[in-house]
Motif scaffolding. Structure first.
Motif, short mmCIF file in Angstrom:
data_model
loop_
_atom_site.label_atom_id
_atom_site.label_comp_id
_atom_site.label_asym_id
_atom_site.label_seq_id
_atom_site.Cartn_x
_atom_site.Cartn_y
_atom_site.Cartn_z
N GLU A 225 -24.84 -23.64 -1.66
CA GLU A 225 -24.44 -22.71 -0.60
C GLU A 225 -23.31 -21.79 -1.04
OE1 GLU A 225 -23.95 -24.63 3.20
OE2 GLU A 225 -26.11 -24.32 3.49
N GLN A 226 -22.58 -22.15 -2.06
CA GLN A 226 -21.58 -21.22 -2.59
C GLN A 226 -22.23 -19.96 -3.15
OE1 GLN A 226 -19.21 -23.39 -5.43
NE2 GLN A 226 -18.26 -24.70 -3.86
N GLY A 227 -23.52 -20.04 -3.45
CA GLY A 227 -24.25 -18.90 -3.95
C GLY A 227 -24.41 -17.78 -2.94
N TRP A 228 -24.19 -18.09 -1.66
CA TRP A 228 -24.25 -17.05 -0.63
C TRP A 228 -22.99 -16.19 -0.62
CZ3 TRP A 228 -28.75 -15.95 1.35
CH2 TRP A 228 -29.71 -16.93 1.55
N SER A 229 -21.92 -16.67 -1.21
CA SER A 229 -20.63 -15.96 -1.16
C SER A 229 -20.60 -14.83 -2.17
CB SER A 229 -19.48 -16.94 -1.45
OG SER A 229 -19.49 -18.01 -0.53
N GLY A 230 -19.86 -13.78 -1.82
CA GLY A 230 -19.70 -12.65 -2.73
C GLY A 230 -20.70 -11.55 -2.43
N GLU A 231 -21.15 -10.88 -3.49
CA GLU A 231 -22.09 -9.79 -3.34
C GLU A 231 -23.51 -10.30 -3.56
OE1 GLU A 231 -23.06 -5.35 -5.21
OE2 GLU A 231 -21.23 -6.43 -5.77
N LEU A 232 -24.36 -10.10 -2.57
CA LEU A 232 -25.73 -10.62 -2.66
C LEU A 232 -26.67 -9.51 -3.11
CD1 LEU A 232 -25.93 -12.78 0.60
CD2 LEU A 232 -25.76 -13.59 -1.76
N ASP A 233 -26.94 -9.48 -4.40
CA ASP A 233 -27.90 -8.51 -4.91
C ASP A 233 -29.28 -9.17 -4.97
OD1 ASP A 233 -27.88 -10.17 -7.16
OD2 ASP A 233 -26.53 -8.84 -8.28
N ALA A 234 -30.29 -8.41 -5.39
CA ALA A 234 -31.66 -8.91 -5.40
C ALA A 234 -31.82 -10.12 -6.32
CB ALA A 234 -32.61 -7.80 -5.83
N GLY A 235 -31.13 -10.13 -7.44
CA GLY A 235 -31.23 -11.24 -8.37
C GLY A 235 -30.70 -12.53 -7.79
N ARG A 236 -29.53 -12.45 -7.15
CA ARG A 236 -28.95 -13.66 -6.55
C ARG A 236 -29.81 -14.16 -5.39
NH1 ARG A 236 -22.77 -13.34 -5.18
NH2 ARG A 236 -23.21 -15.54 -4.78
N LEU A 237 -30.34 -13.24 -4.59
CA LEU A 237 -31.20 -13.65 -3.49
C LEU A 237 -32.45 -14.37 -3.99
CD1 LEU A 237 -31.10 -10.76 -0.86
CD2 LEU A 237 -30.09 -13.04 -0.71
N GLN A 238 -33.01 -13.86 -5.09
CA GLN A 238 -34.20 -14.50 -5.64
C GLN A 238 -33.88 -15.92 -6.13
OE1 GLN A 238 -37.49 -13.17 -5.69
NE2 GLN A 238 -37.76 -15.37 -6.03
N LYS A 239 -32.73 -16.09 -6.77
CA LYS A 239 -32.34 -17.42 -7.23
C LYS A 239 -32.15 -18.38 -6.06
CE LYS A 239 -30.07 -15.96 -11.53
NZ LYS A 239 -28.79 -15.88 -12.27
N LEU A 240 -31.50 -17.89 -4.99
CA LEU A 240 -31.32 -18.73 -3.81
C LEU A 240 -32.66 -19.07 -3.18
CD1 LEU A 240 -28.21 -16.93 -2.32
CD2 LEU A 240 -28.30 -19.36 -2.92
N ALA A 241 -33.53 -18.07 -3.07
CA ALA A 241 -34.84 -18.32 -2.49
C ALA A 241 -35.60 -19.36 -3.29
CB ALA A 241 -35.62 -17.01 -2.44
N ASP A 242 -35.52 -19.30 -4.61
CA ASP A 242 -36.21 -20.27 -5.46
C ASP A 242 -35.64 -21.67 -5.28
OD1 ASP A 242 -37.77 -18.24 -6.47
OD2 ASP A 242 -36.59 -17.98 -8.31
N LEU A 243 -34.32 -21.76 -5.07
CA LEU A 243 -33.70 -23.08 -4.88
C LEU A 243 -34.17 -23.73 -3.58
CD1 LEU A 243 -30.07 -22.30 -6.08
CD2 LEU A 243 -31.68 -23.90 -7.15
N TYR A 244 -34.23 -22.95 -2.50
CA TYR A 244 -34.69 -23.51 -1.22
C TYR A 244 -36.17 -23.86 -1.29
CZ TYR A 244 -30.26 -22.53 1.09
OH TYR A 244 -28.93 -22.54 1.45
N ALA A 245 -36.95 -22.99 -1.92
CA ALA A 245 -38.37 -23.29 -2.06
C ALA A 245 -38.58 -24.55 -2.91
CB ALA A 245 -39.10 -22.10 -2.70
N GLY A 246 -37.80 -24.68 -3.98
CA GLY A 246 -37.92 -25.84 -4.84
C GLY A 246 -37.51 -27.14 -4.18
N ALA A 247 -36.60 -27.05 -3.20
CA ALA A 247 -36.13 -28.24 -2.50
C ALA A 247 -37.07 -28.67 -1.39
CB ALA A 247 -34.74 -27.99 -1.93
N SER A 248 -38.02 -27.82 -1.03
CA SER A 248 -38.94 -28.15 0.06
C SER A 248 -40.00 -29.13 -0.42
CB SER A 248 -39.59 -26.88 0.61
OG SER A 248 -40.40 -26.27 -0.38
N SER A 249 -40.56 -29.86 0.53
CA SER A 249 -41.64 -30.81 0.22
C SER A 249 -42.67 -30.73 1.34
CB SER A 249 -41.09 -32.23 0.06
OG SER A 249 -40.34 -32.59 1.21
N PRO A 250 -43.32 -29.61 1.48
CA PRO A 250 -44.24 -29.41 2.61
C PRO A 250 -45.53 -30.20 2.44
CG PRO A 250 -44.32 -27.53 1.14
CD PRO A 250 -43.23 -28.42 0.62
#
Length: 289
Positions: A225-250
């Motif tokens: 969640e510290q990854g949300w802090s600061g400036e959110l550019d497209a690259g950081r958003l993609q990394k965050l999105a991948d982390l949440y997707a990877g943590a899911s178990s649908p």
């Protein structure tokens, strides 16, 4: 069968000694009764919908307390809930208006469905479930109260009294989004609640919760969640999105497959972030958003 209708919390807690089934709106309980083997004619029912203590809405310096019997319709229509717009957005997706006028916040939590819409922003808020019994009261973080699908930490003789949202999560830019089968169903395929708190042109902190993509709605650890802090550019958003997707178990079911749901998690994390970033940018420019 007895239909019990207490008018006070103390009376309800006393009646719990008879081990009745608690019911408020009943929108999930009665629909699932046959599947769960509940025999209506041999079950006592404790109707808590008339208890005024369970309809209380109280905001203090510490946060916002919402009674367990407050309905989805009251939440999304009520001006007192403008401080939690993600919860309002989630409440407005709970079935049709007939359901929204009966479905209660406490019932949505107690049902413990992985796809329960109002639970997702509550998890993002780090809300507490406030419980009471004749033995006393206690508070449990909602992430610990919901153990898994249809399973909670509710003890015998205990009932949900309210949900408490800490002040930190109030009046913060936030959004709730969900994906379904183009309104063909009232059950989320996946859902996301995101909070972003801006400061000096950047994001001071952020937090996201994901629903319908694991046995229960989830958040990630503080390091992520510290990854949300600061400036959110497209690259950081993609990394965050991948982390949440990877943590899911649908799961895979008749509405969607596992991989499709997992891909949607990442898509909706980015979509929610971009919506809030646009909102924050507009607010800083003095625009109406």
């Amino acid at each position: 069968m007895a239909w019990l209708q207490p008018h006070s919390l103390s009376e309800a807690l006393e009646l719990l000694s008879r081990n009745p089934r608690i019911v408020c709106g009943g929108t999930d309980l009665f629909v699932n009764a046959q599947r769960n083997g509940i025999e209506a004619q041999s079950t006592d029912w404790l109707d808590i919908g008339r208890i005024e203590e369970l309809k209380r809405i109280l905001r203090t310096e510490e946060g916002l307390e919402i009674g367990a019997a407050v309905t989805a319709a009251e939440i999304w229509q009520g001006s007192r809930f403008a401080c939690v717009p993600a919860l309002q957005q989630a409440a407005k997706t709970v079935g049709g208006w007939q359901i929204q006028n009966r479905a209660s916040l406490g019932g949505n939590v107690a049902n413990a469905s992985p796809a329960a819409d109002m639970v997702v922003p509550l998890v993002a808020y780090r809300a507490e479930v406030r419980l009471a019994s004749q033995a006393g009261s206690r508070s449990v973080p909602i992430s610990e109260f919901i153990i898994g699908p249809k399973r909670t930490a509710l003890r015998e003789g205990e009932m949900i009294v309210s949900l408490f949202i800490p002040a930190r999560s109030l009046d913060v830019p936030q959004v709730f989004l969900r994906h379904d089968q183009r309104s063909a169903t009232d059950i989320s395929i996946i859902s996301v609640a995101l909070l972003l708190s801006p400061k000096a042109g950047q994001i001071e902190w952020g937090t996201a919760a994901v629903g319908a993509a694991a046995p229960k709605p989830f958040v990630l650890g503080s390091e992520v969640e510290q990854g949300w802090s600061g400036e959110l550019d497209a690259g950081r958003l993609q990394k965050l999105a991948d982390l949440y997707a990877g943590a899911s178990s649908p799961i895979t079911d008749v509405r969607a497959g596992e991989e499709y749901r997992r891909s949607l998690v990442g898509t909706y994390i980015k979509r929610a972030a971009n919506l809030l970033l646009d909102q924050i940018s507009g607010s800083e420019k003095g625009e109406v958003v």
